[in-house]
Design a protein around this motif. Structure first.
Motif, PDB file in Angstrom:
ATOM      1  N   ALA A 172      -4.886   3.168  74.998  1.00  0.00           N
ATOM      2  CA  ALA A 172      -4.081   3.982  74.082  1.00  0.00           C
ATOM      3  C   ALA A 172      -3.537   5.215  74.789  1.00  0.00           C
ATOM      4  N   ALA A 173      -4.373   5.849  75.629  1.00  0.00           N
ATOM      5  CA  ALA A 173      -3.936   7.036  76.352  1.00  0.00           C
ATOM      6  C   ALA A 173      -2.823   6.693  77.324  1.00  0.00           C
ATOM      7  N   CYS A 174      -2.950   5.549  78.018  1.00  0.00           N
ATOM      8  CA  CYS A 174      -1.908   5.133  78.964  1.00  0.00           C
ATOM      9  C   CYS A 174      -0.589   4.908  78.233  1.00  0.00           C
ATOM     10  N   ALA A 175      -0.656   4.248  77.086  1.00  0.00           N
ATOM     11  CA  ALA A 175       0.561   4.017  76.309  1.00  0.00           C
ATOM     12  C   ALA A 175       1.192   5.328  75.861  1.00  0.00           C
ATOM     13  N   GLY A 176       0.382   6.364  75.670  1.00  0.00           N
ATOM     14  CA  GLY A 176       0.904   7.657  75.244  1.00  0.00           C
ATOM     15  C   GLY A 176       1.321   8.545  76.389  1.00  0.00           C
ATOM     16  N   GLY A 177       1.293   8.026  77.631  1.00  0.00           N
ATOM     17  CA  GLY A 177       1.764   8.806  78.769  1.00  0.00           C
ATOM     18  C   GLY A 177       0.706   9.639  79.449  1.00  0.00           C
ATOM     19  N   ILE A 178      -0.559   9.452  79.082  1.00  0.00           N
ATOM     20  CA  ILE A 178      -1.644  10.204  79.719  1.00  0.00           C
ATOM     21  C   ILE A 178      -2.050   9.483  81.000  1.00  0.00           C
ATOM     22  N   THR A 179      -2.170  10.205  82.090  1.00  0.00           N
ATOM     23  CA  THR A 179      -2.514   9.613  83.384  1.00  0.00           C
ATOM     24  C   THR A 179      -3.975   9.165  83.389  1.00  0.00           C
ATOM     25  N   LEU A 180      -4.179   7.953  83.851  1.00  0.00           N
ATOM     26  CA  LEU A 180      -5.529   7.412  83.930  1.00  0.00           C
ATOM     27  C   LEU A 180      -6.064   7.512  85.347  1.00  0.00           C
ATOM     28  N   THR A 181      -7.361   7.675  85.464  1.00  0.00           N
ATOM     29  CA  THR A 181      -8.002   7.577  86.777  1.00  0.00           C
ATOM     30  C   THR A 181      -8.151   6.111  87.160  1.00  0.00           C
ATOM     31  N   LYS A 182      -8.574   5.875  88.405  1.00  0.00           N
ATOM     32  CA  LYS A 182      -8.791   4.497  88.846  1.00  0.00           C
ATOM     33  C   LYS A 182      -9.873   3.842  87.998  1.00  0.00           C
ATOM     34  N   ALA A 183     -10.936   4.584  87.689  1.00  0.00           N
ATOM     35  CA  ALA A 183     -12.010   4.023  86.865  1.00  0.00           C
ATOM     36  C   ALA A 183     -11.493   3.646  85.482  1.00  0.00           C
ATOM     37  N   ASP A 184     -10.613   4.467  84.901  1.00  0.00           N
ATOM     38  CA  ASP A 184     -10.039   4.151  83.593  1.00  0.00           C
ATOM     39  C   ASP A 184      -9.198   2.878  83.665  1.00  0.00           C
ATOM     40  N   ALA A 185      -8.342   2.788  84.692  1.00  0.00           N
ATOM     41  CA  ALA A 185      -7.485   1.613  84.827  1.00  0.00           C
ATOM     42  C   ALA A 185      -8.302   0.352  85.028  1.00  0.00           C
ATOM     43  N   HIS A 186      -9.351   0.435  85.869  1.00  0.00           N
ATOM     44  CA  HIS A 186     -10.204  -0.731  86.099  1.00  0.00           C
ATOM     45  C   HIS A 186     -10.900  -1.161  84.810  1.00  0.00           C
ATOM     46  N   ALA A 187     -11.324  -0.184  84.016  1.00  0.00           N
ATOM     47  CA  ALA A 187     -11.981  -0.525  82.752  1.00  0.00           C
ATOM     48  C   ALA A 187     -11.022  -1.275  81.828  1.00  0.00           C
ATOM     49  N   VAL A 188      -9.766  -0.842  81.778  1.00  0.00           N
ATOM     50  CA  VAL A 188      -8.780  -1.522  80.928  1.00  0.00           C
ATOM     51  C   VAL A 188      -8.554  -2.942  81.420  1.00  0.00           C
ATOM     52  N   ILE A 189      -8.408  -3.108  82.739  1.00  0.00           N
ATOM     53  CA  ILE A 189      -8.141  -4.446  83.290  1.00  0.00           C
ATOM     54  C   ILE A 189      -9.317  -5.382  83.015  1.00  0.00           C
ATOM     55  N   ASP A 190     -10.518  -4.910  83.258  1.00  0.00           N
ATOM     56  CA  ASP A 190     -11.696  -5.745  83.011  1.00  0.00           C
ATOM     57  C   ASP A 190     -11.812  -6.130  81.538  1.00  0.00           C
ATOM     58  N   TRP A 191     -11.409  -5.229  80.675  1.00  0.00           N
ATOM     59  CA  TRP A 191     -11.506  -5.452  79.220  1.00  0.00           C
ATOM     60  C   TRP A 191     -10.445  -6.426  78.722  1.00  0.00           C
ATOM     61  N   LEU A 192      -9.280  -6.442  79.368  1.00  0.00           N
ATOM     62  CA  LEU A 192      -8.177  -7.285  78.906  1.00  0.00           C
ATOM     63  C   LEU A 192      -8.546  -8.762  78.881  1.00  0.00           C
ATOM     64  N   ALA A 193      -9.403  -9.193  79.810  1.00  0.00           N
ATOM     65  CA  ALA A 193      -9.733 -10.619  79.890  1.00  0.00           C
ATOM     66  C   ALA A 193     -10.349 -11.133  78.593  1.00  0.00           C
ATOM     67  N   GLY A 194     -11.061 -10.283  77.860  1.00  0.00           N
ATOM     68  CA  GLY A 194     -11.670 -10.727  76.612  1.00  0.00           C
ATOM     69  C   GLY A 194     -11.027 -10.148  75.374  1.00  0.00           C
ATOM     70  N   ALA A 195      -9.923  -9.413  75.551  1.00  0.00           N
ATOM     71  CA  ALA A 195      -9.282  -8.739  74.411  1.00  0.00           C
ATOM     72  C   ALA A 195      -8.234  -9.643  73.782  1.00  0.00           C
ATOM     73  N   ASP A 196      -8.665 -10.820  73.327  1.00  0.00           N
ATOM     74  CA  ASP A 196      -7.709 -11.758  72.746  1.00  0.00           C
ATOM     75  C   ASP A 196      -7.170 -11.281  71.398  1.00  0.00           C
ATOM     76  N   HIS A 211      -0.168   1.788  88.463  1.00  0.00           N
ATOM     77  CA  HIS A 211      -1.284   1.743  89.427  1.00  0.00           C
ATOM     78  C   HIS A 211      -0.956   0.669  90.474  1.00  0.00           C
ATOM     79  N   ARG A 212      -0.344   1.105  91.583  1.00  0.00           N
ATOM     80  CA  ARG A 212       0.136   0.175  92.601  1.00  0.00           C
ATOM     81  C   ARG A 212      -0.920  -0.166  93.656  1.00  0.00           C
ATOM     82  N   ASP A 213      -2.111   0.420  93.584  1.00  0.00           N
ATOM     83  CA  ASP A 213      -3.124   0.170  94.603  1.00  0.00           C
ATOM     84  C   ASP A 213      -4.207  -0.801  94.132  1.00  0.00           C
ATOM     85  N   LEU A 214      -3.897  -1.627  93.156  1.00  0.00           N
ATOM     86  CA  LEU A 214      -4.893  -2.553  92.631  1.00  0.00           C
ATOM     87  C   LEU A 214      -5.119  -3.706  93.597  1.00  0.00           C
TER      88      LEU A 214
END
Length: 840
Positions: free
Chosen positions: A304-328, A345-348
């Motif tokens: 939600a923060a990313c969608a609102g333009g708030i910058t995420l840390t690497k840990a935040d981005a990784h948490a979102v990516i890991d969560w997406l796999a089960g967020a059907d 996040h271009r360094d993934l």
């Protein structure tokens, strides 16, 4: 219930109780007894000691205010809020009075319009004046107080310890989702309320509504609310058992605990109190429902923060990516999240890019999916072949054009590969990606890899090569052919498979290659000694023989040079009982039977082996002396089961020294004495043969008799016969000093401790053998009858019986003088010459 019931609680003259004192002054209609009890439990108030005698408006305003909120379910639907203020004197002019105004609702959120409990701080709804009647009306939604996000944000900007907010929020999360309470100390409750508000705004709204708190408690150790406020003058003493349950943040003194801070807490405090409510409104689109822990909330909040333009840390981005796999539950929104993360996040690494690609595909955005996949294919193959740390396993390539291009790239890399690892991983990639390789290319690469593996160490490649053999059957045939070529082409290579991982080839792979199969089995036996016996018989089957020779047995049992009892029994069962065996088999049975035996488990295994070898067909395998030893061991074991009298058992164990071996010695040391004590004793016969026991076995016999005599168990005929045997030992029996003391203790104990009927039985048992001792037992029994309360010492000898709890021989007093009832110590030899060796 979309309204609030009101309750006033204070010390007054008129109220619901009908007498003066602390009571409910007034309540709204319909208030239950349970609600009154809950409010009364929360309403207690103890002012700081310096303010107890406050009776002016100025002093009373300085007293801490307790705004207390107590939800009764996890989401705070049913809840009570109350404001407790110190009012000084009661109507009798006694100090210590307080006024509690409580609001209770069965649907707090609905009735308050979504207000949080802390937002009632300084609300105009609160009163501290008693009502003239005992019934007061219910209220609609109360007005909030002046405390809001701006005031809290301003407070944090000016507080010297505002940097401790993440730790405080993390501690409150732990109290809500695990256990315990958090105590906040500051100089006044205005500041404490702002800390509580900061935490409440930053918490996920469902958790905030379930947060119980009190802005002031004088003795926090008596409260079990999630969040507890107090002032520096309060009593913070916690019992030893309570310290772990309370986490104390003392903002007045600047003393803080060490609390681990999660990535969610860092994100929320970075967003800040003044912006977080907007993020919470966005987060509702991303949650599934049922989130509780910080880990549950982290990804939805970050998305939600990313969608609102708030910058995420690497840990935040990784948490979102890991969560997406089960967020059907996100549907198309999942593709939008994947696109946001991918562009910002271009360094993934490839693994997380693949997860974003999958999320974009699942969300229906094929354009984003293809864009990410195009970036992945080339880097995946190169990273995998190099075994880079970010290498992802190959995935099937379904698109024909993409697969054709990947196959061409694979061919170029195969020509460049130089190490076994690169060759192995190239083949694994081809299989995993389902590349269109020709049969000639597969045969060429697998045979080249097989020779490379034999020429180098494969320990660091074992998992990869094993996987290749599993997924590429042609590799097994190539590997088996390469091994056979080496064994036939170069002498001295018999140990090749001892250094080559045997699991890379299976027996089924070598069914048509007997030379390789035997060496494969020998190598397996070296790695897995517990399987050596069945491996030996597999090798015999390959050779077309039924009995092993010395070379095979020595090769398979090279480290130990002997069979265990279990292995020997296993072999005895598997060898054809009616057929002769190689001479080496008998020699190896001799070694197995000759092993030292120290415990009953080993003895039982040895006896089972002897029972197998007693079969006539197997008995013929054994050398004559080994067969005789087997027979003696089985005879002794049979005597242990079948003997009916202790002396008969002792006689059966009278084995000539030259026929004593490990099993007979173990049967004697482990079984003889316990078995004797289960059998009745022929007193004169056993007494005459006790000298045949070794010193150790005689010690054990006397010790066990002593323990049973003094142990308080019933005196049966068997035990009585052994006590009589020991009691009638004469001075002609050679004993050590310790053994003599045991004899004297056993003789004395019945006279002073046994029941008179049992003592009479003992008197009758010893009379035919030592009348004098029997007379003395009779005299002592008579003395006990005439004076039942008297327990004098055993009158025969200069020592008394050791107490039942004393170890035998604990008192080293001198023995009695020689007489008919006492062993003759003048004839006792020293311990090292008292008796000849008895087989120990």
């Amino acid at each position: 219930m979309k309204h609030f019931q009101q309750l006033y609680y204070t010390s007054c003259e008129h109220g619901l109780s009908g007498f003066s004192g602390f009571q409910f002054n007034a309540v709204s209609p319909g208030v239950t007894a349970g609600t009154r009890q809950a409010v009364e439990a929360l309403a207690g108030y103890e002012p700081p000691r310096s303010l107890v005698e406050s009776d002016t408006p100025e002093l009373l305003e300085r007293c801490p205010v307790n705004l207390c909120y107590r939800p009764y379910d996890r989401d705070g639907r049913r809840a009570t809020a109350l404001c407790v203020r110190y009012v000084g004197r009661d109507s009798a002019r006694r100090f210590g009075n307080y006024f509690a105004h409580a609001l209770h609702s069965e649907d707090f959120r609905e009735a308050s319009g979504g207000m949080l409990g802390i937002e009632l701080w300084n609300s105009p709804v609160w009163t501290r004046t008693v009502a003239p009647a005992t019934e007061i009306p219910a209220l609609a939604a109360p007005a909030p107080g002046p405390l809001g996000v701006r005031e809290v944000a301003e407070f944090l900007r000016g507080h010297p310890h505002a940097a401790r907010l993440p730790e405080l929020l993390a501690a409150v999360f732990a109290a809500l989702t695990e256990h315990g309470s958090v105590v906040v100390v500051d100089r006044d409750t205005e500041r404490i309320a702002r800390w509580f508000a900061a935490v409440s705004y930053l918490l996920p709204p469902p958790l905030a509504r379930g947060l119980s708190f009190a802005t002031y408690v004088f003795r926090p150790a008596r409260s079990r609310l999630h969040l507890i406020g107090t002032v520096p003058e309060a009593q913070l003493a916690f019992g030893t058992d309570d310290e772990a349950a309370y986490t104390v943040f003392d903002f007045s003194r600047g003393v803080f605990p060490e609390v681990p801070v999660s990535d969610l807490v860092r994100l929320l405090t970075r967003i800040g109190v003044d912006s977080v409510r907007l993020v919470w409104s966005w987060t509702a689109d991303y949650t599934r429902g049922g989130e509780e822990t910080p880990d549950d909330w982290h990804a939805p909040v970050a998305a939600a923060a990313c969608a609102g333009g708030i910058t995420l840390t690497k840990a935040d981005a990784h948490a979102v990516i890991d969560w997406l796999a089960g967020a059907d539950h996100l549907g198309a929104l999942g593709a939008t999240v994947a696109d946001d993360i991918h562009r910002k996040h271009r360094d993934l690494d490839d693994g997380r890019l693949a997860m974003l690609s999958a999320a974009a595909k699942a969300g229906g955005d094929i354009g984003v999916h293809r864009e990410i996949e195009g970036k992945l294919h080339a880097s995946r193959m190169r990273a995998y072949i190099r075994a880079a740390g970010n290498a992802a396993p190959p995935v099937p390539i379904d698109d024909p054009t993409t697969r054709e291009r990947a196959t061409a790239l694979w061919e170029r890399l195969a020509a460049e590969a130089r190490t076994p690892r690169e060759r192995t991983r190239l083949l694994l990639w081809a299989v995993g990606a389902r590349l269109s390789l020709t049969r000639e290319a597969v045969e060429r690469e697998t045979l080249g890899l097989a020779h490379a593996l034999l020429a180098s160490s494969t320990d660091d490649l074992l998992d990869e090569v094993s996987e290749l053999l599993r997924v590429l059957p042609a590799m097994r045939e190539s590997l088996a052919a390469a091994v056979e070529e080496v064994l036939k082409g170069r002498s001295g290579q018999e140990q090749l498979l001892s250094h080559f991982p045997a699991d890379l080839l299976r027996e089924a792979d070598l069914a048509d290659r007997p030379l390789v199969l035997e060496h494969h089995l020998r190598a397996r036996a070296e790695r897995m000694p517990s399987d050596t016996v069945p491996i030996m018989f597999k090798i015999l089957k390959i050779r077309g023989r039924t009995s092993p020779d010395e070379e095979l047995v020595s090769a398979l049992w090279r480290p130990s040079r002997t069979w265990s009892h279990e292995e020997a029994a296993w072999i005895a069962r598997l060898l054809p009982a009616a057929e002769p065996v190689d001479e080496a088999v008998g020699a190896w049975f001799r070694r197995a039977l000759g092993q030292d035996i120290q415990e009953e488990e080993s003895l039982a295994a040895c006896l089972r082996l002897c029972g197998l070898l007693a079969d006539p067909g197997r008995f013929a395998w054994l050398p004559a002396d080994v067969g005789e030893r087997v027979r003696i061991a089985l005879d002794l074991n049979r005597a242990l089961r079948e003997a009916v009298e202790a002396t008969d058992l002792l006689e059966a164990f009278d084995v000539p020294p030259k026929l004593r071996w490990s099993a007979t010695l173990a049967l004697t040391s482990l079984c003889l004495v316990p078995a004797m004590l289960w059998l009745p004793a022929d007193i004169p016969r056993l007494r005459g043969r006790l000298s045949e026991l070794s010193d150790r076995d005689l010690d054990r016999y006397l010790t066990d008799v002593y323990r049973r005599v003094t142990g308080g168990e019933g005196i049966g005929d068997v035990l009585l016969s052994h006590v009589a045997t020991v009691a009638t030992l004469t001075g002609r029996s050679p004993c050590t000093q310790a053994q003599l003391e045991l004899v004297m203790a056993i003789r004395a104990h019945p006279a002073t401790h046994w029941r008179l009927p049992d003592l009479a039985r003992l008197e009758a048992a010893v009379r035919p053998h030592q009348p004098g001792l029997a007379d003395r037992y009779a005299e002592y029994a008579e003395a006990r009858r005439s004076s039942p309360q008297r327990r004098s010492r055993w009158p025969f000898g200069r020592r008394s019986t050791p107490a039942a709890a004393d170890p035998p021989g604990a008192r080293a007093s001198a023995p009695s003088a020689p007489d008919e009832a006492s062993p003759d110590t003048s004839r006792k030899k020293s311990p090292d010459t008292s008796r000849k060796n008895k087989g120990e």
